[in-house]
Design an enzyme around this catalytic site. Structure first.
Site, PDB file in Angstrom:
ATOM      1  N   THR A  58       0.850  -1.184   0.000  1.00 34.18           N
ATOM      2  CA  THR A  58       0.000   0.000   0.000  1.00 34.18           C
ATOM      3  C   THR A  58       0.890   1.240   0.000  1.00 34.18           C
ATOM      4  O   THR A  58       2.117   1.122   0.013  1.00 34.18           O
ATOM      5  CB  THR A  58      -0.919   0.031   1.241  1.00 34.18           C
ATOM      6  OG1 THR A  58      -0.126   0.350   2.393  1.00 34.18           O
ATOM      7  CG2 THR A  58      -1.607  -1.318   1.454  1.00 34.18           C
ATOM      8  N   CYS A  59       0.275   2.416   0.059  1.00 31.57           N
ATOM      9  CA  CYS A  59       1.083   3.633   0.052  1.00 31.57           C
ATOM     10  C   CYS A  59       1.899   3.776   1.331  1.00 31.57           C
ATOM     11  O   CYS A  59       2.907   4.484   1.346  1.00 31.57           O
ATOM     12  CB  CYS A  59       0.205   4.855  -0.140  1.00 31.57           C
ATOM     13  SG  CYS A  59      -1.056   5.080   1.128  1.00 31.57           S
ATOM     14  N   GLU A  64      -8.024   3.286  10.664  1.00 30.87           N
ATOM     15  CA  GLU A  64      -8.605   3.453   9.321  1.00 30.87           C
ATOM     16  C   GLU A  64      -9.051   2.096   8.780  1.00 30.87           C
ATOM     17  O   GLU A  64      -8.362   1.094   8.946  1.00 30.87           O
ATOM     18  CB  GLU A  64      -7.613   4.156   8.387  1.00 30.87           C
ATOM     19  CG  GLU A  64      -6.272   3.447   8.199  1.00 30.87           C
ATOM     20  CD  GLU A  64      -6.251   2.565   6.980  1.00 30.87           C
ATOM     21  OE1 GLU A  64      -7.256   2.514   6.264  1.00 30.87           O
ATOM     22  OE2 GLU A  64      -5.224   1.923   6.763  1.00 30.87           O
ATOM     23  N   PRO A  65     -10.239   2.057   8.149  1.00 32.37           N
ATOM     24  CA  PRO A  65     -10.812   0.776   7.737  1.00 32.37           C
ATOM     25  C   PRO A  65     -10.306   0.226   6.406  1.00 32.37           C
ATOM     26  O   PRO A  65     -10.462  -0.956   6.130  1.00 32.37           O
ATOM     27  CB  PRO A  65     -12.313   1.094   7.641  1.00 32.37           C
ATOM     28  CG  PRO A  65     -12.353   2.541   7.258  1.00 32.37           C
ATOM     29  CD  PRO A  65     -11.172   3.182   7.940  1.00 32.37           C
ATOM     30  N   GLN A 122      -7.643  -4.010   1.958  1.00 36.64           N
ATOM     31  CA  GLN A 122      -6.392  -4.231   1.233  1.00 36.64           C
ATOM     32  C   GLN A 122      -5.737  -5.546   1.653  1.00 36.64           C
ATOM     33  O   GLN A 122      -5.174  -6.261   0.824  1.00 36.64           O
ATOM     34  CB  GLN A 122      -5.447  -3.054   1.481  1.00 36.64           C
ATOM     35  CG  GLN A 122      -5.934  -1.758   0.853  1.00 36.64           C
ATOM     36  CD  GLN A 122      -5.194  -0.533   1.374  1.00 36.64           C
ATOM     37  OE1 GLN A 122      -4.725  -0.505   2.517  1.00 36.64           O
ATOM     38  NE2 GLN A 122      -5.078   0.498   0.551  1.00 36.64           N
ATOM     39  N   GLY A 140      -7.519   9.276 -10.458  1.00 35.56           N
ATOM     40  CA  GLY A 140      -7.649   7.904  -9.985  1.00 35.56           C
ATOM     41  C   GLY A 140      -9.107   7.595  -9.732  1.00 35.56           C
ATOM     42  O   GLY A 140      -9.953   8.500  -9.671  1.00 35.56           O
ATOM     43  N   ALA A 141      -9.429   6.311  -9.580  1.00 38.64           N
ATOM     44  CA  ALA A 141     -10.830   5.941  -9.350  1.00 38.64           C
ATOM     45  C   ALA A 141     -10.933   4.794  -8.353  1.00 38.64           C
ATOM     46  O   ALA A 141     -11.894   4.028  -8.368  1.00 38.64           O
ATOM     47  CB  ALA A 141     -11.497   5.555 -10.676  1.00 38.64           C
ATOM     48  N   THR A 178      -9.583   5.082  -2.271  1.00 37.22           N
ATOM     49  CA  THR A 178      -9.179   6.319  -1.620  1.00 37.22           C
ATOM     50  C   THR A 178      -9.813   7.530  -2.287  1.00 37.22           C
ATOM     51  O   THR A 178     -10.316   8.444  -1.617  1.00 37.22           O
ATOM     52  CB  THR A 178      -7.646   6.456  -1.632  1.00 37.22           C
ATOM     53  OG1 THR A 178      -7.075   5.355  -0.924  1.00 37.22           O
ATOM     54  CG2 THR A 178      -7.217   7.746  -0.952  1.00 37.22           C
TER      55      THR A 178
END
Length: 425
Positions: free
Chosen positions: A49-50, A112-113, A118, A187-188, A191
């Site tokens: 992830t980021c 954070e959910p 992820q 982006g889509a 987030t």
């Protein structure tokens, strides 16, 4: 093999490093197959992830070094550079780490959910690649169960606190009235969906969603009465945007300094607020050099997030207690499963002995021998056979001074305490 959690995250590495070790979705299957090829690695899943890149494995102790070397080679990095910012958790600590990740307690944004989804996605991808089987699969399923328990029994999910929420909160500090502002979202994914939701709730005047595929952009835009465009249309949309928030999985920057500079000239240098949530970054860092741009990365959101996270601290402590219980229960289950093979072997040996002694007894009966004598012989034979190996091993243990084995034997068979520390003789 033991359980291993190996990786880097926002606590140990800057975004510069994290973006270099991230795995793009299209790379994941091949990466899992490569990582699974090591002799010291049994199962493996990758979460990228980021804010983190982590490998969850069943592996031997040498496996962690091999995997770190592989990550370095895969991404073209020196192993020593990865060692400086990586962490390694084994067995119970690995289980606890995965559960904390699943519950959002190890996230930049506490509770954070999105991370749970992820993590579930990374598990599904590993299953499809056949790199996860029974042992690691049980860890994931238990972690998902504990995360659900935390969500339902604590207030960890209350009050919107996320990277998306932090980005919009920061925008509200810069633009007092969002009803006069236009936003471009690049982006889509999930987030960007959250960003759009928060912006809409804040009363944003206009939303534009840009994505590599128009269908994805349209699907998201329809939910928020927004306009959908392709990435190629960004230059035109950029000059009208007061707020730009980007989160894609693109391997290279989408917005360069030159593109932004041209948009600013057309805007007559009206300021732009930009947040780059992506890792690798979507916006060139050099954009920050432009005087009319306020550019923030995921790391820059930390201060905003820390203010919002205070409301979740009590819930986090409650969540940690639930995780403690979950770890204890899982490890107990794992240890109890470890006895299954031994019990199966013990039963098989007992049944083999029984069948042998029974065959002898039936043969004696068929010859007309006295049934009482045959039964007595059968009973003695079974008793002698069953206690022969334990007797030999206990005498050997006693001679070697291994009294703990004798104590465990008394506990196992519920025998009365011995008269001397050297019993039995």
């Amino acid at each position: 093999m033991a359980l291993l959690a190996l990786g880097i995250n926002h606590k140990t590495a800057s975004v510069d490093v994290r973006e270099k070790v991230s795995f793009a979705p299209e790379q994941m299957e091949a990466a899992l197959i490569q990582a699974s090829s090591f002799a010291n690695v049994g199962e493996v899943a990758i979460l990228s992830t980021c804010n983190r890149t982590e490998l969850y494995c069943s592996a031997e102790q040498a496996g962690s070094r091999q995997l770190l070397e592989w990550m370095g080679e895969y991404h073209g990095l020196e192993v020593k550079d990865l060692e400086a910012c990586s962490y390694c958790h084994w067995d119970e600590a690995a289980v606890r780490h995965i559960m904390r990740v699943a519950c959002g307690l190890d996230s930049l944004v506490l509770g954070e959910p999105q991370i749970l989804g992820q993590l579930k996605s990374s598990y599904a991808v590993a299953q499809a690649a056949n790199s996860v089987r029974a042992e690691l699969g049980q860890v994931f399923q238990y972690a998902f169960s504990v995360a659900k328990q935390v969500r339902t029994q604590t207030a960890i999910g209350e009050n919107p606190v996320s990277v998306a929420y932090a980005a919009v909160s920061l925008a509200q500090h810069i633009f007092a009235d969002l009803s006069e502002s236009r936003a471009l979202l690049i982006g889509a994914g999930e987030t960007v969906d959250l960003v759009a939701r928060h912006l809409k709730q804040a009363g944003i005047r206009e939303l534009v969603v840009a994505n590599r595929t128009l269908a994805r952009a349209q699907a998201l835009a329809e939910q928020f009465d927004a306009k959908a465009v392709l990435l190629a249309d960004i230059p035109e949309a950029l000059e009208k945007a007061d707020i730009v928030i980007s989160s894609t999985a693109a391997p290279l920057p989408i917005l360069g300094k030159g593109m932004v500079e041209r948009a600013l000239k057309k805007r007559k240098h009206r300021p732009m607020f930009m947040v780059d949530i992506a890792v690798p970054r979507d916006i060139e860092p050099e954009v920050e050099e432009l005087s009319d741009v306020y550019l923030y990365s995921v790391d820059d959101l930390r201060e905003v997030i820390e203010e919002n996270v205070k409301s979740r601290e009590t819930a986090a402590r409650e969540a940690e207690a639930l995780i403690d219980q979950g770890v204890i229960q899982f490890m107990e289950q794992m240890r109890s499963r470890g006895a299954v093979d031994t019990l199966r072997a013990l039963r098989a040996k007992a049944e083999q002995t029984r069948d042998q002694e029974l065959a002898k007894a039936l043969k004696q009966l068929s010859k007309g021998q006295d049934p009482e004598k045959v039964l007595a012989h059968l009973a003695r034979g079974l008793t002698n056979k069953f206690i022969h190996s334990p007797s030999v091993q206990m005498k050997k243990a006693s001679a070697e001074g291994r009294q703990e084995l004798l104590t465990l034997t008394r506990e196992l068979f519920e025998l009365p305490p011995g008269n001397t520390p050297d019993e039995p003789r």
